[in-house]
Design a protein around this motif. Structure first.
Motif, PDB file in Angstrom:
ATOM      1  N   LEU A  23     -10.298  -9.900   6.011  1.00  0.00           N
ATOM      2  CA  LEU A  23     -11.718  -9.570   5.947  1.00  0.00           C
ATOM      3  C   LEU A  23     -12.159  -9.574   4.487  1.00  0.00           C
ATOM      4  CD1 LEU A  23     -14.387  -8.655   7.192  1.00  0.00           C
ATOM      5  CD2 LEU A  23     -13.567  -6.291   7.023  1.00  0.00           C
ATOM      6  N   SER A  24     -11.401  -8.848   3.654  1.00  0.00           N
ATOM      7  CA  SER A  24     -11.676  -8.820   2.223  1.00  0.00           C
ATOM      8  C   SER A  24     -10.347  -8.911   1.487  1.00  0.00           C
ATOM      9  CB  SER A  24     -12.416  -7.528   1.839  1.00  0.00           C
ATOM     10  OG  SER A  24     -12.552  -7.428   0.444  1.00  0.00           O
ATOM     11  N   TRP A  25     -10.090 -10.051   0.877  1.00  0.00           N
ATOM     12  CA  TRP A  25      -8.787 -10.273   0.241  1.00  0.00           C
ATOM     13  C   TRP A  25      -8.511  -9.254  -0.854  1.00  0.00           C
ATOM     14  CZ3 TRP A  25     -11.904 -14.566   1.466  1.00  0.00           C
ATOM     15  CH2 TRP A  25     -11.377 -15.418   2.462  1.00  0.00           C
ATOM     16  N   SER A  26      -9.549  -8.735  -1.484  1.00  0.00           N
ATOM     17  CA  SER A  26      -9.339  -7.811  -2.591  1.00  0.00           C
ATOM     18  C   SER A  26      -9.396  -6.344  -2.171  1.00  0.00           C
ATOM     19  CB  SER A  26     -10.375  -8.064  -3.697  1.00  0.00           C
ATOM     20  OG  SER A  26     -11.666  -7.622  -3.319  1.00  0.00           O
ATOM     21  N   MET A  27      -9.580  -6.082  -0.866  1.00  0.00           N
ATOM     22  CA  MET A  27      -9.686  -4.687  -0.424  1.00  0.00           C
ATOM     23  C   MET A  27      -8.855  -4.347   0.813  1.00  0.00           C
ATOM     24  SD  MET A  27     -13.727  -3.847  -1.128  1.00  0.00           S
ATOM     25  CE  MET A  27     -13.557  -2.120  -0.662  1.00  0.00           C
ATOM     26  N   ASP A  28      -8.412  -5.323   1.583  1.00  0.00           N
ATOM     27  CA  ASP A  28      -7.646  -5.045   2.805  1.00  0.00           C
ATOM     28  C   ASP A  28      -6.301  -4.387   2.480  1.00  0.00           C
ATOM     29  OD1 ASP A  28      -9.664  -6.304   4.197  1.00  0.00           O
ATOM     30  OD2 ASP A  28      -8.588  -8.201   4.419  1.00  0.00           O
ATOM     31  N   LYS A  29      -5.947  -3.370   3.278  1.00  0.00           N
ATOM     32  CA  LYS A  29      -4.672  -2.662   3.111  1.00  0.00           C
ATOM     33  C   LYS A  29      -4.113  -2.310   4.486  1.00  0.00           C
ATOM     34  CE  LYS A  29      -7.398  -0.174   0.730  1.00  0.00           C
ATOM     35  NZ  LYS A  29      -8.431  -1.080   0.182  1.00  0.00           N
ATOM     36  N   ILE A  30      -2.794  -2.255   4.621  1.00  0.00           N
ATOM     37  CA  ILE A  30      -2.131  -1.969   5.896  1.00  0.00           C
ATOM     38  C   ILE A  30      -1.331  -0.681   5.775  1.00  0.00           C
ATOM     39  CG2 ILE A  30      -0.437  -2.783   7.600  1.00  0.00           C
ATOM     40  CD1 ILE A  30      -1.072  -5.636   6.719  1.00  0.00           C
ATOM     41  N   GLY A  31      -1.458   0.202   6.778  1.00  0.00           N
ATOM     42  CA  GLY A  31      -0.710   1.455   6.725  1.00  0.00           C
ATOM     43  C   GLY A  31      -0.500   2.064   8.096  1.00  0.00           C
ATOM     44  N   PRO A  32       0.352   3.087   8.188  1.00  0.00           N
ATOM     45  CA  PRO A  32       0.682   3.717   9.462  1.00  0.00           C
ATOM     46  C   PRO A  32      -0.253   4.864   9.857  1.00  0.00           C
ATOM     47  CG  PRO A  32       2.112   4.572   7.762  1.00  0.00           C
ATOM     48  CD  PRO A  32       1.213   3.565   7.093  1.00  0.00           C
ATOM     49  N   ILE A  33      -0.398   5.044  11.156  1.00  0.00           N
ATOM     50  CA  ILE A  33      -1.071   6.205  11.747  1.00  0.00           C
ATOM     51  C   ILE A  33      -0.051   6.884  12.651  1.00  0.00           C
ATOM     52  CG2 ILE A  33      -2.896   6.949  13.332  1.00  0.00           C
ATOM     53  CD1 ILE A  33      -4.596   4.622  12.284  1.00  0.00           C
ATOM     54  N   ALA A  34       0.139   8.185  12.459  1.00  0.00           N
ATOM     55  CA  ALA A  34       1.222   8.869  13.167  1.00  0.00           C
ATOM     56  C   ALA A  34       0.853  10.325  13.420  1.00  0.00           C
ATOM     57  CB  ALA A  34       2.514   8.764  12.347  1.00  0.00           C
ATOM     58  N   ARG A  35       1.855  11.128  13.817  1.00  0.00           N
ATOM     59  CA  ARG A  35       1.625  12.548  14.094  1.00  0.00           C
ATOM     60  C   ARG A  35       1.766  13.422  12.871  1.00  0.00           C
ATOM     61  NH1 ARG A  35       1.023  11.813  18.799  1.00  0.00           N
ATOM     62  NH2 ARG A  35       2.400  10.651  20.155  1.00  0.00           N
ATOM     63  N   SER A  36       2.605  12.990  11.933  1.00  0.00           N
ATOM     64  CA  SER A  36       2.902  13.833  10.784  1.00  0.00           C
ATOM     65  C   SER A  36       2.981  13.003   9.517  1.00  0.00           C
ATOM     66  CB  SER A  36       4.226  14.572  11.001  1.00  0.00           C
ATOM     67  OG  SER A  36       5.319  13.677  10.879  1.00  0.00           O
ATOM     68  N   VAL A  37       2.913  13.703   8.396  1.00  0.00           N
ATOM     69  CA  VAL A  37       3.008  13.037   7.104  1.00  0.00           C
ATOM     70  C   VAL A  37       4.365  12.348   6.955  1.00  0.00           C
ATOM     71  CG1 VAL A  37       3.106  13.423   4.617  1.00  0.00           C
ATOM     72  CG2 VAL A  37       1.373  14.588   5.999  1.00  0.00           C
ATOM     73  N   GLU A  38       5.431  13.042   7.342  1.00  0.00           N
ATOM     74  CA  GLU A  38       6.740  12.427   7.169  1.00  0.00           C
ATOM     75  C   GLU A  38       6.927  11.217   8.081  1.00  0.00           C
ATOM     76  OE1 GLU A  38      10.441  14.141   5.456  1.00  0.00           O
ATOM     77  OE2 GLU A  38      10.896  14.396   7.592  1.00  0.00           O
ATOM     78  N   ASP A  39       6.328  11.235   9.263  1.00  0.00           N
ATOM     79  CA  ASP A  39       6.358  10.041  10.103  1.00  0.00           C
ATOM     80  C   ASP A  39       5.748   8.850   9.366  1.00  0.00           C
ATOM     81  OD1 ASP A  39       7.523  11.485  12.107  1.00  0.00           O
ATOM     82  OD2 ASP A  39       5.867  11.311  13.532  1.00  0.00           O
ATOM     83  N   CYS A  40       4.634   9.102   8.655  1.00  0.00           N
ATOM     84  CA  CYS A  40       4.006   8.024   7.881  1.00  0.00           C
ATOM     85  C   CYS A  40       4.943   7.539   6.785  1.00  0.00           C
ATOM     86  CB  CYS A  40       2.695   8.518   7.271  1.00  0.00           C
ATOM     87  SG  CYS A  40       1.338   8.707   8.462  1.00  0.00           S
ATOM     88  N   ALA A  41       5.667   8.464   6.149  1.00  0.00           N
ATOM     89  CA  ALA A  41       6.615   8.081   5.105  1.00  0.00           C
ATOM     90  C   ALA A  41       7.742   7.225   5.674  1.00  0.00           C
ATOM     91  CB  ALA A  41       7.189   9.333   4.440  1.00  0.00           C
ATOM     92  N   ILE A  42       8.220   7.591   6.850  1.00  0.00           N
ATOM     93  CA  ILE A  42       9.310   6.844   7.494  1.00  0.00           C
ATOM     94  C   ILE A  42       8.869   5.419   7.800  1.00  0.00           C
ATOM     95  CG2 ILE A  42      10.676   6.681   9.622  1.00  0.00           C
ATOM     96  CD1 ILE A  42      10.696   9.809   9.615  1.00  0.00           C
TER      97      ILE A  42
END
Length: 557
Positions: A320-339
């Protein structure tokens, strides 16, 4: 009057083409001679004031440029082709951390199967991983369990575009065989998950949530999907997104938050947040350009990580925007996101915007040494989540953190949002010019079809000037981040969401309460560029003292 307006709009020398009821009149425009009155009208649209003699001198150049536009439009440019220019989020003098340490997660302790199997729906990734590792449950059993919940609740939530059931069972069987043979790959081995349906998956549709692409098959796995497969995770579903990554309305309807079925789950990672909140998935992959992880996490009460720009490869993801698009996790906890983040970050040799730098997360990081700031004026204003946010600030102070008041740089950041309009219009030029944008569900003035058309009239010079202001913003934010390691912001409202998506700073959004209508609220923490390790460790320390992330909507109980 109408004829004169048509002439203004057909002046492609200023980036313009005419659309009436979805028809493209570009070829007609190229047959019409460019005249001084035509250019005078066009420059009024753009706020310019060149003299007639100056415009007359420019006519030959404008004519040649228009011919160039026509030839360039004939080039085949799939959405996957990036521009040669790449965004650089690094401020002057930035230095990467060099030492790479082993990823460490918290000790899971003794984890047992619940008497009521349905409670598994709300176990964290860390807890489920311990059950799988100790063979108290198989990956196949876990996969069938989440597939059944997806089938049961998707009729109410509309959070799935495709179930990948056949693939999921194959991957689960393989995980079980590997674990039985003593080849345990780590905390994601055998764990089911979903991926936002703008990431390509071999053998399944990748619809981008949009009518013109609802039957599209991109026969390769996106890098994130490939990395999760290598970590042993089990793909069970493609989750919904608002059409072409805007909002929560897609070609199949409106994705709902499980906390209130009369309300949408916000966007654009609508299905990822909704499914995780309802216990249909342990975690899911989302993306953010301007709030698409933060906003649905707020509507659904999930925990989300938006990594630093340049951390995770976007190969195989809709641009959509080459200079702004980012990919990340959605989970139950902060550590789940880290994993999850630990499995997906880093270069792949395909997305050239990704940097090689370590992620040294550990729950034992001494968060007491971190300097914590907060956006004072944003918290002082009147807004919907103020009570919950003030309680969070007070809890941080009671935990021994001195909160440093700070303000974001005073630059015209909202005007820089044209970046998305320009880059999005380029990414979706083909369906704009051939009229297929008329097939999209949303056609109002704030929807993509109108944005894509309007962006044709943003001059290249103005876009580049905006990027120069963006450069100034990056330098000013760097000065600010010299004073703090992490800062706290309201999740919505104010300029933080816009600023940090433009600069590429990482953020973690977590639930921090409920409204009087029993809808979840969230608060956002921002870290240094590539500082996900300290950011996640700090937010985990706070989240561990709360139970908001352990609350579940009644629909899914």
């Amino acid at each position: 009057m109408i004829r004169n307006l048509n002439r203004i709009l057909t002046l492609s020398a200023f980036g313009g083409v005419l659309f009436v009821s979805g028809a493209f009149f570009g070829k007609q425009a190229q047959m019409e001679k460019i005249t001084v009155p035509m250019v005078q009208s066009a420059q009024q649209l753009l706020g310019l004031n060149f003299k007639p003699a100056q415009l007359d001198t420019a006519l030959a150049e404008l004519t040649d440029l228009r011919k160039s536009y026509g030839r360039l439009r004939e080039a085949k440019l799939d959405n996957s082709v990036p521009p040669a220019l790449m965004f650089n989020p690094l401020p002057v003098g930035f230095k990467f951390e060099k030492e790479s340490k082993t990823f460490k997660a918290s000790d899971a302790g003794k984890v047992s199967l619940p008497a009521n199997q349905e409670e598994l729906a709300f176990y964290t990734v860390r807890e489920l991983a311990e059950l799988v590792r100790t063979k108290k449950i198989s990956s196949v059993e876990l996969t069938r369990f989440f597939l059944a919940r997806l089938k049961k609740y998707d009729t109410k939530l509309h959070c799935v575009t495709s179930l990948t059931e056949e693939l999921a069972l194959q991957q689960a069987q393989q995980a079980d065989a590997e674990i039985k043979a003593g080849k345990y790959k780590g905390l994601l081995h055998g764990i089911p998950y979903g991926v936002k349906d703008l990431l390509s998956t071999k053998g399944y549709k990748t619809t981008w949530g949009s009518v013109p692409y609802k039957d599209q098959v991109i026969d390769e796995d996106a890098t994130v999907v490939q990395k999760l497969r290598e970590a042993g995770a089990v793909l069970v579903a493609k989750t919904t997104l608002g059409e072409l990554a805007m909002g929560d309305v897609w070609y199949g309807g409106k994705t709902r938050t499980p906390w209130d079925l009369n309300r949408g789950s916000s966007g654009s990672s609508a299905g990822s947040a909704s499914a995780v909140a309802a216990g249909l998935l342990p975690f899911a992959i989302g993306t953010e350009t301007l709030g698409s992880i933060v906003s649905p996490s707020t509507a659904c009460g999930t925990t989300g990580l938006r990594p630093t720009y340049g951390r995770v490869s976007r190969h195989g993801a809709m641009a959509l925007s080459w200079s702004m698009d980012k990919i990340g996790p959605i989970a139950r906890s902060v550590e789940d996101c880290a994993i999850v983040f630990n499995a997906i970050y880093g270069p792949d040799g395909k997305d050239q915007s990704v940097y090689e730098t370590p992620f040294n997360y550990s729950p034992s990081i001494n968060v007491k040494k971190l300097r914590i700031g907060y956006l004072k004026s944003d918290f002082d204003r009147d807004y919907g989540f103020k009570t919950q946010d003030q309680a969070t600030l007070e809890a941080l102070r009671k935990a021994g953190h001195e909160l440093i008041p700070m303000e974001l740089p005073k630059l015209p950041v909202n005007d820089l949002v044209m970046t998305i309009s320009v880059e999005g219009a380029a990414a979706f030029e083909q369906i704009t010019l051939n009229g297929k944008v008329d097939q999209m569900v949303n056609q109002d003035r704030n929807a993509w079809p109108n944005t894509f058309r309007s962006a044709r009239f943003i001059p290249a010079v103005e876009y580049l000037q905006a990027q120069r202001v963006r450069y100034q913003l990056i330098q000013e934010m760097d000065k600010l981040m010299q004073k703090v390691d992490v800062y706290v912001s309201p999740s919505l409202g104010g300029s933080n969401l816009v600023v940090t998506n433009l600069t590429g700073h990482p953020c973690v959004v977590i639930p921090n309460g409920f409204t009087n209508q029993n809808r979840p609220t969230t608060i956002t923490f921002i870290g240094k560029l590539f500082g996900e390790a300290e950011l996640l460790a700090f937010v985990k320390a706070y989240q561990d003292k709360t139970d908001f992330h352990k609350k579940h909507p009644s629909i899914a109980l």
